[in-house]
Design a protein around this motif. Structure first.
Motif, PDB file in Angstrom:
ATOM      1  N   SER A 355      -3.499  -2.860   5.289  1.00 37.33           N
ATOM      2  CA  SER A 355      -2.471  -3.677   4.641  1.00 37.33           C
ATOM      3  C   SER A 355      -2.770  -3.854   3.162  1.00 37.33           C
ATOM      4  N   GLY A 356      -1.672  -4.062   2.421  1.00 41.10           N
ATOM      5  CA  GLY A 356      -1.802  -4.386   1.005  1.00 41.10           C
ATOM      6  C   GLY A 356      -2.376  -3.285   0.162  1.00 41.10           C
ATOM      7  N   PRO A 357      -1.762  -2.092   0.145  1.00 34.08           N
ATOM      8  CA  PRO A 357      -2.258  -1.031  -0.750  1.00 34.08           C
ATOM      9  C   PRO A 357      -2.068  -1.434  -2.206  1.00 34.08           C
ATOM     10  N   LYS A 358      -2.835  -0.787  -3.064  1.00 33.60           N
ATOM     11  CA  LYS A 358      -2.788  -1.141  -4.483  1.00 33.60           C
ATOM     12  C   LYS A 358      -1.411  -0.915  -5.075  1.00 33.60           C
ATOM     13  N   TYR A 359      -0.753   0.193  -4.650  1.00 34.88           N
ATOM     14  CA  TYR A 359       0.589   0.495  -5.150  1.00 34.88           C
ATOM     15  C   TYR A 359       1.532   0.512  -3.956  1.00 34.88           C
TER      16      TYR A 359
END
Length: 1095
Positions: A355-359
């Motif tokens: 979860s929550g990739p940088k882009y």
């Protein structure tokens, strides 16, 4: 000094004692076959399996390396556009002389920061693109977009047999995904298919609340073990450890006992430990001991992942999939990261969440829940389709806004299509550069490309040579995308100093308003990402779209011009004319009026000249009667007798004149009737001329006091040769005065009498007393006269079989029919006789295969009357094909070709197979486009007065230009690039006239033509025939008549020698099979086209 690639630290090299054989070839190491370490993976190889120093194509130097590492360094295996977002980059070490003051660690850190900055710049551009796509809020297009999604979602759900209760859920998911995920070919080299970057997780559950879009990647866990949550993990992704596994397999039992396998495992673990990942994702598996050691180090391992899953995780997490853990030494930015790694249970299965990739715009996952697996699959299919459709609408909206398009209700629905089939053509200097082919495109699919990418590629390659071997620059090419309702023409030109820099300017010019847009349009990021093939497809849709300032159709009436730094690219719609293929039996039926206009002209000429000569005779006899009345004596019986004869001649002339004057053209409605009337008038005029001369001479004798009256005439006949085995016709008995004609006889020299005498009117009549005038220079009239003879008709009446029965029963029977005829015999007054009746001639005609050709003609044209009526007169064809002479019938229905004896013999040998081929065409439904030969004749003609004679070989055939307009253009195509013959319009002329474009035919007509050419070329190739030609007649109303002609040349030794001179070294004579293949390929693929094959 060249830049070098980072090498693996020696601490990770395999010890020399760890293996006794090469890791690749498995040959044992000896004192001669020494050990060598690969500088990039540290494994042991022999010298043959490693290469020493070499320079990569980009100028980077590598040291001794094994084959797998060389492949990874030269062409990284995984940097494809399929799933990865960025190309793999090789970590380079600068020249030491340029790196003074910096140690290796500082340099690596600096390079990583530079690469990371480059990625951030690209992602900022993608964020701008996404913002641009979502900027239509509040515009007049917003409602039309929502309406489109409502209607399209309902249509897709009905098509996939899903309930409409899912409509709101699907629309919400589609909008959320498109507004969040943004693939970009321009900035990331992504695929255009948005669904490729979505992981679909299908959960069989009645809880529909599980359905949601998640920013990140969700993978189904292979085991039920609960994994700990990790914040900000570092993730290492590997294809597997193939090389490591090979080395482990090479360790024998003794080595394992010695602990060499533990050395290997420690090396692997040591290298992974130096990387310090929290999670390892593997496409394959590791041995159990290595896994246990890694888990002791707190590393979570997920193995046996599918390649597609691994690629998607690497894309979303911003890392790279390595082929080997040792490749981390020379690659950078390979570790992935996210905000949180966790494990959750959905119903009966456990899933791993990244979860929550940088882009967040790189990719995501959609969870679908339903109790039916079938419904889940259908829902996934619906989402995939609607994701690309909605994304396209957002991109196209930006194009409409920038191009100032006038919106209207259902604008998107009316322009909607997500796939299309085109015929793609590349034309260079009026020749097809490559084989025309039908290309089917799924818009935003794997074979599609963005509009901006197409334009940029053209600009970069415009000065390069064509990849398909035509030898021309790309700027000399023109692209066409063809469909039945039109075509899109794309042309290029080189531009120097366009002044646009790295931007792309678009001009939209109306063909009717004759003015360009004052302000060019900057091709924005959205237009750059627009599907190129969808943009082309818009030109070919039947939808009227206008700009706000122009009422003309945007795509049909405007030219789109794109200006780049070094290229000017224009796109314009053109009308794509369809041609109609004339059927094969087009000239089988004769016109109802038999060329009535020509018949009327000939009848009027007959009537005019007949009246002139009758008036001349009338004047002459009237003068003679006046002389008799002046000089006669009433008591002399001879004078009264001359008076009575003169008066009778006068009355006969007057009767004949009145009859001719009252004759209507409907009585003489064909050439047979006109020739019969002409012959009757000619012989009557000759008879009256003789009687007038006899009477005039007798009056003169009476005036001089002679009592003996001259006899009227001495009849003459032609010879009858009973010993001649051929059939002869009995010549006509003709009267002639004993007294000679004067040297300047006005009657004999009269143009009207010359007209009547023209055509050897003294030959015997044919069947049903029909008359055919035979002229020396009119070869077709000789054939007509022979076919119309009583003897020929009697000979053929014995054979009542039709063509089918004739071919089945008498295919190889060739009992030639020979026919002789002459007009009159010699006599002692031959000069006067010739002056009155014409030269003495004799003809001999030999018909080859008379039964077969007669049955064939009846099959095509019915009874012989129509055929003979057509060939009764002909003229030398002014549009003869090449050096050969052709005679064309008066109604343009048939051609008579003068051929050589060698060609004639070849045709007689070919005839049985020709008849069999035609038989299959008519009775076996085999398509054929051969020009039909309907007769072969040998003609011997003698003029006994001039002593001139000739032997000619003639081939009677149908005329392809029959019933075609007079302004039709004729081409002779051979599928060659050679220069055209000076008297012919050949391949080069055809290509120049049509700008290199093929002729468009319907699907059915193209199939018929291809089948005919295929069958005929096979037939001719088997007969060893070459140099045949496709004759194409094209009318102004776009009708095309096509046939194969010139199948008279066999490939023999003499033919090969004749055509193998020095000038032919580059183009040697082709063998029949080679000629056939070239001919059918060029004709079918380059000259004729079916643009509506799948429409």
């Amino acid at each position: 000094m060249a830049e070098q690639v980072n090498i693996l630290s020696k601490e990770f090299w395999m010890p020399d004692s760890s293996s006794k054989m090469c890791s690749n070839c498995e040959k044992p190491f000896t004192s001669i076959r020494r050990r060598h370490h690969c500088r990039y993976c540290g494994f042991l190889f022999c010298s043959n399996c490693t290469r020493s120093k070499r320079i990569l194509p980009d100028g980077v130097q590598i040291l001794r390396a094994c084959e797998p590492c060389i492949n990874a360094l030269s062409a990284p295996k995984r940097p494809s556009r399929t799933y990865l977002t960025r190309q793999m980059t090789i970590h380079k070490v600068q020249d030491p002389s340029k790196a003074v003051g910096q140690n290796e660690q500082e340099q690596e850190t600096l390079q990583e920061k530079i690469k990371e900055a480059e990625v951030q710049i690209k992602e900022l551009n993608v964020i701008d693109l996404l913002g641009e796509m979502n900027s239509m809020s509040g515009s007049e297009y917003e409602q039309y977009t929502n309406d489109f999604m409502e209607l399209r979602t309902e249509a897709v759900l009905r098509e996939l047999e899903l309930g409409l209760d899912k409509k709101e859920m699907i629309i919400e998911l589609v909008k959320k995904v498109v507004e969040t995920i943004c693939p970009s070919t321009q900035f990331r080299d992504d695929l255009m298919d948005l669904s490729s970057y979505i992981k679909f997780v299908m959960v069989e559950s009645a809880d529909t609340s599980l359905t949601e879009f998640v920013s990140g990647v969700i993978i189904k866990q292979n085991d039920a073990k609960r994994l700990e949550t990790i914040d900000n993990p570092k993730i290492l992704m590997l294809l597997g450890m193939d090389n490591e596994q090979n080395i482990e397999n090479n360790i024998d039992a003794e080595e394992k006992q010695a602990g060499l396998d533990s050395n290997y495992s420690r090396m692997v673990i040591k290298r992974i430990q130096s990387i310090r990942p929290n999670i390892i994702l593997l496409e394959k598996s590791l041995n159990k001991s290595t896994v246990q050691e890694l888990e002791k180090l707190g590393i979570t391992i997920l193995m046996n992942l599918k390649p597609k899953q691994l690629d998607l995780v690497a894309r979303v997490l911003g890392g790279k999939v390595l082929e080997s853990v040792y490749h981390s030494s020379f690659l950078d930015l390979y570790l992935g990261n996210c905000t949180e790694f966790s494990s959750k249970k959905l119903e009966n299965d456990r899933y791993v969440y990244f979860s929550g990739p940088k882009y967040s715009s790189i990719g995501g996952s959609i969870i679908l829940s339903d109790t039916s697996k079938k419904i889940l699959k259908s829902t996934k299919m619906a989402l995939k389709r609607l994701l690309n459709e909605y994304r396209h609408i957002k991109l196209e909206t930006q194009f409409y806004l920038q191009a100032n398009i006038k919106p209207f209700s259902n604008i998107f629905l009316s322009m909607h299509n997500m796939n299309a089939n085109f015929i793609y053509l590349s034309i260079s200097r009026n020749q097809i550069c490559r084989k025309s082919n039908l290309s089917g495109f799924l818009f935003y699919g794997i074979d599609d490309q963005p509009l901006g990418e197409f334009l940029t590629a053209i600009s970069q390659e415009i000065d390069e040579y064509c990849d398909y071997g035509c030898g021309n620059y790309l700027k000399s090419h023109t692209y066409y995308f063809v469909k039945s309702n039109g075509r899109v023409k794309i042309s290029f030109s080189k531009v120097i100093n366009s002044g646009v820099g790295d931007e792309i300017k678009m001009f939209i010019s109306c063909a009717h308003c004759k003015s360009d847009e004052e302000n060019p349009i900057n091709v924005s990021r959205s237009i750059w990402e627009l599907s190129f093939h969808k943009f082309i497809s818009n030109f070919l849709l039947n939808q009227y779209i206008t700009q706000k300032k122009c009422s003309h159709d945007l795509y049909k009436s405007h030219k789109f011009i794109f200006l780049l730094a070094s290229a000017r690219i224009s796109m314009i719609w053109e009308e794509n004319h369809m041609y109609e293929l004339v059927p094969q039996n087009y000239n089988c039926e004769a016109p109802a009026d038999h060329d009535r206009e020509a018949v009327e002209i000939l009848f009027n000429m007959l009537k005019e000249n007949g009246m002139l000569i009758l008036n001349f005779l009338h004047s002459f006899i009237c003068e003679l009667i006046e002389k008799i009345n002046k000089d006669k004596q009433e008591d002399q019986e001879e004078w009264n007798e001359m008076y009575k004869k003169s008066t009778a001649i006068k009355e006969e002339i007057e009767q004949r004149r009145d009859k001719l004057e009252n004759t209507e053209v409907n009585i003489c409605n064909n050439y047979f009737a006109i020739e019969k009337a002409k012959r009757s008038l000619f012989l009557k005029c000759c008879n009256m001329k003789v009687q007038s001369e006899v009477t005039s001479n007798n009056v003169l004798r009476l005036k001089l006091g002679f009592k003996t009256v001259i006899a009227e005439s001495i009849p003459t006949r032609g010879p009858r040769s009973d010993s001649d085995p051929a059939i002869s016709m009995k010549p006509l008995a003709l009267p002639l005065t004993v007294a000679p004609f004067s040297e300047k006889d006005k009657f004999l020299d009269h143009p009207a009498f010359t007209f009547l005498k023209h055509g050897n009117m003294t030959l015997p009549l044919g069947i049903n007393k029909q008359c055919i005038s035979v002229e020396e220079k009119d070869r077709m009239s000789i054939i007509a006269y022979s076919l119309n003879s009583v003897q020929y008709q009697k000979y053929m009446s014995a054979f009542a079989e039709d063509f089918k029965e004739t071919i089945e029963n008498q295919l190889y029977i060739n009992d030639h029919f020979t026919f002789h005829a002459s007009n009159y015999e010699e006599n002692n007054r031959k000069d006067d006789f010739r002056r009155l009746y014409g030269d003495r001639i004799s003809i001999s005609t030999t018909a080859y295969f008379p039964k077969q050709f007669d049955a064939f003609r009846k099959l095509l044209y019915g009874q012989n009357f129509d055929l003979i009526n057509s060939i009764i007169k002909s003229k030398l064809d002014d549009e003869s094909f090449g050096p050969k002479k052709f005679f064309i019938s008066h109604d343009h229905r048939f051609l008579l070709k003068l051929i050589t004896e060698q060609e004639f013999l070849m045709l007689t040998q070919l005839a049985p197979n020709y008849f069999r081929h035609i038989y299959r065409h008519f009775y076996r439904e085999m398509h054929s486009r051969l020009l039909k030969i309907i007769g072969l004749y040998k003609v011997v003609f003698n003029n006994h007065y001039s002593g001139w004679s000739r032997i000619e070989y003639l081939c009677l055939m149908e005329n392809l230009r029959y019933r075609m307009p007079l302004n039709s253009v004729v081409y002779e195509l051979r599928g060659t690039s050679k220069k055209d013959h000076r008297n012919r319009k050949g391949d080069m002329t055809f290509l120049n006239d049509f700008d290199g474009l093929p002729i468009n035919l319907s699907w059915e007509e193209k199939q018929i033509l291809d089948a005919g050419i295929w069958n005929d070329s096979i037939f001719l190739s088997k007969q060893n025939i070459v140099d045949y030609t496709l004759l194409v007649v094209i009318s102004s109303d776009r009708k095309v008549n096509i046939s194969l002609i010139d199948y008279f040349q066999q490939y023999t030794l003499s033919h090969a020698i004749k055509n193998s001179g020095i000038k032919e070294e580059l183009n040697p004579p082709l063998l029949p099979y080679t000629y056939k293949e070239r001919f059918r390929m060029q004709i079918s693929q380059s000259y004729f086209l079916c643009p509506d094959k799948y429409n």
